[in-house]
Design an enzyme around this catalytic site. Structure first.
Site, short mmCIF file in Angstrom:
data_model
loop_
_atom_site.label_atom_id
_atom_site.label_comp_id
_atom_site.label_asym_id
_atom_site.label_seq_id
_atom_site.Cartn_x
_atom_site.Cartn_y
_atom_site.Cartn_z
N GLY A 94 30.88 -51.48 -20.81
CA GLY A 94 29.43 -51.42 -21.01
C GLY A 94 29.15 -51.34 -22.51
O GLY A 94 30.05 -51.56 -23.34
N LYS A 141 26.78 -45.97 -35.00
CA LYS A 141 26.44 -47.04 -35.96
C LYS A 141 27.08 -46.79 -37.32
O LYS A 141 27.48 -47.72 -38.03
CB LYS A 141 24.92 -47.19 -36.10
CG LYS A 141 24.33 -48.23 -35.19
CD LYS A 141 24.19 -47.79 -33.77
CE LYS A 141 25.12 -48.31 -32.77
NZ LYS A 141 24.92 -47.77 -31.42
N ASP A 190 16.15 -40.05 -21.09
CA ASP A 190 17.33 -40.33 -20.25
C ASP A 190 17.31 -39.57 -18.92
O ASP A 190 18.02 -39.94 -17.99
CB ASP A 190 18.62 -39.93 -20.98
CG ASP A 190 19.06 -40.97 -22.01
OD1 ASP A 190 18.27 -41.89 -22.30
OD2 ASP A 190 20.20 -40.85 -22.51
N HIS A 200 12.23 -68.84 -45.69
CA HIS A 200 13.48 -69.58 -45.79
C HIS A 200 14.26 -69.09 -47.02
O HIS A 200 13.66 -68.88 -48.06
CB HIS A 200 13.20 -71.07 -45.95
CG HIS A 200 14.44 -71.88 -46.20
ND1 HIS A 200 15.34 -72.16 -45.18
CD2 HIS A 200 14.94 -72.42 -47.33
CE1 HIS A 200 16.34 -72.86 -45.69
NE2 HIS A 200 16.13 -73.04 -46.99
N ARG A 224 26.43 -42.78 -18.20
CA ARG A 224 25.91 -41.43 -18.46
C ARG A 224 25.06 -40.98 -17.27
O ARG A 224 24.53 -41.82 -16.54
CB ARG A 224 25.08 -41.43 -19.76
CG ARG A 224 25.94 -41.78 -20.97
CD ARG A 224 25.13 -41.80 -22.25
NE ARG A 224 24.51 -40.54 -22.57
CZ ARG A 224 25.15 -39.51 -23.15
NH1 ARG A 224 26.42 -39.62 -23.48
NH2 ARG A 224 24.51 -38.39 -23.41
P1 FAD Z 1 19.13 -36.60 -25.56
O1 FAD Z 1 19.25 -37.33 -26.82
O2 FAD Z 1 20.33 -36.48 -24.69
O3 FAD Z 1 18.59 -35.16 -25.93
C1 FAD Z 1 18.44 -34.15 -25.00
C2 FAD Z 1 18.48 -32.83 -25.72
O4 FAD Z 1 18.07 -31.82 -24.83
C3 FAD Z 1 19.86 -32.43 -26.22
O5 FAD Z 1 19.79 -32.13 -27.57
C4 FAD Z 1 20.22 -31.19 -25.40
O6 FAD Z 1 20.96 -30.24 -26.14
C5 FAD Z 1 18.85 -30.66 -25.06
N1 FAD Z 1 18.81 -29.87 -23.84
C6 FAD Z 1 19.21 -30.24 -22.60
N2 FAD Z 1 18.94 -29.27 -21.71
C7 FAD Z 1 18.35 -28.28 -22.41
C8 FAD Z 1 17.82 -27.03 -22.04
N3 FAD Z 1 17.79 -26.62 -20.78
N4 FAD Z 1 17.32 -26.24 -23.02
C9 FAD Z 1 17.31 -26.64 -24.32
N5 FAD Z 1 17.76 -27.83 -24.71
C10 FAD Z 1 18.28 -28.64 -23.77
N6 FAD Z 1 20.48 -45.60 -27.57
C11 FAD Z 1 19.86 -46.53 -28.32
O7 FAD Z 1 18.66 -46.76 -28.12
N7 FAD Z 1 20.52 -47.20 -29.32
C12 FAD Z 1 21.84 -46.98 -29.57
O8 FAD Z 1 22.40 -47.60 -30.46
C13 FAD Z 1 22.53 -46.02 -28.78
N8 FAD Z 1 23.83 -45.76 -29.02
C14 FAD Z 1 24.46 -44.79 -28.30
C15 FAD Z 1 25.79 -44.53 -28.56
C16 FAD Z 1 26.47 -43.56 -27.86
C17 FAD Z 1 27.92 -43.28 -28.16
C18 FAD Z 1 25.77 -42.78 -26.88
C19 FAD Z 1 26.46 -41.69 -26.13
C20 FAD Z 1 24.43 -43.04 -26.60
C21 FAD Z 1 23.76 -44.05 -27.30
N9 FAD Z 1 22.42 -44.35 -27.05
C22 FAD Z 1 21.80 -45.32 -27.78
C23 FAD Z 1 21.64 -43.65 -26.01
C24 FAD Z 1 20.72 -42.59 -26.64
O9 FAD Z 1 21.52 -41.67 -27.36
C25 FAD Z 1 19.92 -41.90 -25.56
O10 FAD Z 1 19.21 -42.86 -24.80
C26 FAD Z 1 18.92 -40.93 -26.18
O11 FAD Z 1 19.57 -39.95 -26.94
C27 FAD Z 1 18.09 -40.26 -25.09
O12 FAD Z 1 17.20 -39.37 -25.67
P2 FAD Z 1 16.68 -38.07 -24.89
O13 FAD Z 1 15.77 -37.38 -25.84
O14 FAD Z 1 16.17 -38.45 -23.56
O15 FAD Z 1 17.99 -37.20 -24.61
P1 AMP Z 2 27.55 -48.62 -18.77
O1 AMP Z 2 26.98 -48.06 -17.49
O2 AMP Z 2 26.80 -49.79 -19.32
O3 AMP Z 2 27.85 -47.57 -19.78
O4 AMP Z 2 28.98 -49.24 -18.37
C1 AMP Z 2 30.00 -48.51 -17.75
C2 AMP Z 2 30.94 -49.51 -17.08
O5 AMP Z 2 32.09 -48.80 -16.60
C3 AMP Z 2 30.35 -50.24 -15.88
O6 AMP Z 2 30.31 -51.61 -16.16
C4 AMP Z 2 31.29 -49.89 -14.74
O7 AMP Z 2 31.53 -51.00 -13.90
C5 AMP Z 2 32.58 -49.49 -15.46
N1 AMP Z 2 33.45 -48.61 -14.66
C6 AMP Z 2 33.09 -47.51 -13.95
N2 AMP Z 2 34.19 -46.95 -13.32
C7 AMP Z 2 35.26 -47.73 -13.64
C8 AMP Z 2 36.67 -47.70 -13.32
N3 AMP Z 2 37.20 -46.74 -12.54
N4 AMP Z 2 37.49 -48.66 -13.84
C9 AMP Z 2 36.97 -49.63 -14.65
N5 AMP Z 2 35.65 -49.71 -14.97
C10 AMP Z 2 34.81 -48.79 -14.49
#
Ligand code: FAD
Ligand code: AMP
Length: 474
Positions: free
Chosen positions: A192, A57, A321, A453, A281
C-alpha cells in the site's frame, strides 16, 4: 471544573486544526493530547507530524538526494566519488524537522489562546471529559466541561497474527522511520502507500527490498494505466514486488527474521534482516470511553458519524482517521475546519469528491476523482486525454522521462471526472487538478488556461488539450 465552548480530544492534523479554527471563531477551546515523544515529553501533531507524513517525507527526500547523487548526478556533469550515507545524521535531521514543527503547533496554540491539556482524554458524557496526565501516574485525573466535543483520536498501525511487531526484527511504520542502519535484506508486508514509501526509502539507500502483497493487483485503487506504469518503474528501481503473496508466518532469532508466504507456486520462505509490517491502519479509540458515553462504533471500530461529522450523541463530533473516509491528513484537517465552523453557527461544506490522494514514490502518483475503471463500472460515458511526461520540455531539462498525466471528462458536458498524475512532483501538480474539480471545471477550462513555460504543469495542460485530440506536443 473549568468549562470550554469546545474541547477537542487529539492534537493531530484533525484535532489541532479544529482547535485553532474554533479559537479563531471566538470559541473558548481546549485540546487534550497525550502523545509522548522519544524524550517522554507530550507533543502535538499526532501521527502526521511525529511518525507519519512529515518524517516519511524527510526520509524520502534524503534518500532521493542520495539516489540522485549516486545514479544521476554524473549525467548532469557532476562527478562525486563514492557517496556514502550517514544514517545517524539523516535520522537526526528528521527528528529536528519533527520537533521544529511540533513546537510550532504549540506556538500556534499560544497565539490563538487554545489551552493544551496534556494528558489522555476520556468521554464522561456529551459535556464532560476526564483528563489523566500521561508519563506521571501520581497526578490525579481531573474533569473539564465542554459545550461541544470534537473527537480526533486518529489511528494506529494494524497488525496481523503471522507477523507480531517486536520493534526489533519486526517493526511497524514507526520503527521503519528510525532504523539506525540500512538493513541488507528488508522485507515489507503490504504494497500500500506506506509499504511503497518506506520500501522506496530503504531501497534507495541500498537495502534489497522484497514487498509482499496479498492481492493480485498492484495498487488496486489507482487508475490501471498509471498503476501498471508505476509498477514497472518501481521494479526497475529494484523493488522486488511479489503480488498474490500472502504472508502466513514469521520466525525470528536476534539476527534474522524468516517470512513464510503463499503464492501461486505454493508455500515459500525468505530470510531478512528486518521486516516492516505495513498492512494498514485502524481507528484509535483506546481508553476513550466512547461506548460508555453513548458514542457508537461500527464493526471495524470507526466512530459512526453523519455527513457533517456529527455522532449520534448531541454536540459530539468526530473527524479524521477515526471516522469513515480516506486516512489522509488533509481530509482530517478539512473536516476539523468544517466542524469548527458548524459549531460557530456557520454553514460549512466538505467536498469529499475533491480530495487529492498522493503516493510519494518516484515518480510520485497523485489523483483526484474517479479512475477509468470506476467510470466504466458505473457505466458513465467519458472522454480521455493523456500526455506522456517524456514529451515535456521541463521534464527533459530535469532529466525526468517517466510518467503520464491523464484527464477524464464527461462525454457530453466535458465536466472533469478524474485527473491522474504519475510524474515528478505530482504532489504539487495535483493542486491545479483539485481546484478544477472543486470549481466543477471542464477539460476545456484547463485547456484555455495559460500555463507558464517551461513547467511540468504544461503536461496537465496538454492532457486537457488531448481530451479533444488537440495536444500540441504529442
Ligand atoms: P492522528 O494524526 O493519528 O492524531 C491523533 C492524535 O490523538 C494523536 O496525537 C494521539 O496521541 C491523540 N489521542 C488519541 N487518543 C487520545 C486520547 N484519548 N486523549 C488524548 N489524545 C489522544 N497522510 C497524508 O495525507 N499524507 C501523507 O504523506 C501521509 N503519510 C503517512 C506516512 C506514514 C508512515 C503514516 C503512518 C501515515 C501517513 N499519513 C499521511 C496519514 C496521516 O498521518 C493521517 O491520516 C493523519 O495523521 C490523521 O490525522 P488525525 O488527526 O485524524 O489523527
Ligand atoms: P494499505 O491499506 O493501503 O496501507 O495497504 C496495506 C496492504 O497490505 C493491502 O494492500 C493488503 O492487501 C496488504 N496485506 C494485508 N495483509 C497481508 C499479508 N498477510 N500478506 C501480504 N499482504 C498483506
Amino acid at each position: 471544573m473549568k468549562n470550554y465552548d469546545v474541547v477537542v480530544i487529539g492534537g493531530g492534523p484533525g484535532g489541532y486544526v479544529a482547535a485553532i479554527r474554533c479559537a479563531q471563531l471566538g470559541l473558548s477551546t481546549a485540546c487534550v493530547e497525550s502523545w509522548l515523544d522519544d524524550e517522554k515529553q507530550v507533543v502535538l501533531g499526532g501521527t502526521c507530524l511525529n511518525v507519519g507524513c512529515i518524517p516519511s517525507k524527510a526520509l524520502l527526500d534524503s534518500s532521493h538526494h542520495f539516489s540522485f547523487i549516486k545514479n544521476e548526478a554524473k549525467e548532469h556533469g557532476i562527478n562525486v566519488s563514492s557517496p556514502a550515507m550517514d544514517i545517524h545524521r539523516m535520522i537526526e535531521r528528521k527528528k529536528n524537522i519533527v520537533s521544529t514543527l511540533t513546537q510550532g503547533i504549540a506556538g500556534l496554540f499560544k497565539k490563538n489562546k487554545v489551552d493544551w491539556l496534556k494528558g489522555h482524554g476520556k468521554l464522561i458524557s456529551n459535556s464532560q471529559i476526564e483528563v489523566q496526565a500521561v508519563g506521571d501516574d501520581s497526578s490525579e485525573a481531573y474533569q473539564v466541561g465542554a459545550g461541544h466535543i470534537i473527537i480526533a483520536t486518529g489511528s494506529v498501525p494494524m497488525s496481523i497474527p503471522p507477523a507480531q511487531v517486536d520493534n526489533e526484527m519486526i517493526v511497524d511504520s514507526t520503527g521503519a522511520l528510525a532504523f539506525t542502519d540500512v538493513p541488507k535484506r528488508l522485507g515489507v508486508i503490504g504494497a500500500g502507500v506506506i509499504g511503497l514509501e518506506l520500501g522506496s526509502v530503504w531501497n534507495r539507500l541500498g537495502a534489497e527490498v522484497v514487498i509482499f502483497e496479498a492481492l493480485d493487483e498492484f495498487l488496486a485503487p489507482v487508475d490501471r494505466q498509471l498503476a501498471k506504469e508505476a509498477e514497472k518503474l518501481l521494479r526497475n528501481q529494484g523493488l522486488d514486488i511479489r503480488l498474490g503473496a500472502k504472508v502466513t508466518g514469521t520466525g525470528c532469532n536476534n539476527r534474522e527474521v524468516s517470512v513464510t508466504y503463499e503464492d501461486a507456486e505454493g508455500k515459500q520462505q525468505i530470510v531478512f534482516d528486518k521486516l516492516i509490517v505495513a498492512v494498514g491502519r485502524k481507528p484509535n479509540t483506546a481508553g476513550l470511553g466512547a461506548n460508555d458515553a453513548g458514542v457508537e462504533l461500527d464493526q471495524r471500530g470507526f466512530i459512526v458519524v453523519d455527513e457533517n461529522c456529527q455522532t449520534g450523541l448531541e454536540n459530539v463530533y468526530a473527524i479524521g482517521d477515526v471516522v469513515r473516509g480516506p486516512m489522509l491528513a488533509h481530509k482530517a484537517s478539512e473536516e476539523g475546519v468544517a466542524v469548527a465552523e458548524r459549531i460557530a453557527g456557520q454553514k460549512s461544506h466538505m467536498n469529499y469528491d475533491a480530495i487529492p490522494w498522493v503516493i510519494y514514490t518516484w515518480p510520485e502518483i497523485a489523483w483526484v476523482g474517479k479512475t477509468e475503471q470506476e467510470l466504466k463500472a458505473a457505466g458513465i460515458d467519458f472522454k480521455r486525454g493523456s500526455f506522456p511526461i517524456a514529451a515535456s520540455g521541463r521534464a527533459r531539462a530535469m532529466g525526468e522521462v517517466n510518467g503520464v498525466i491523464k484527464m477524464l471528462s464527461d462525454a457530453s458536458s466535458d465536466r472533469i471526472l478524474g485527473i491522474h498524475i504519475l510524474a515528478p512532483n505530482a504532489s504539487e501538480l495535483i493542486s491545479e487538478a483539485v481546484l478544477a474539480v472543486e470549481f466543477d471545471g471542464s477539460s476545456e477550462d484547463i485547456a484555455r488556461t495559460i500555463h507558464a513555460h517551461p513547467t511540468l504543469a504544461e503536461a496537465l495542460h496538454e492532457a486537457a488539450l488531448a481530451v479533444d485530440k488537440r495536444a500540441i506536443h504529442f
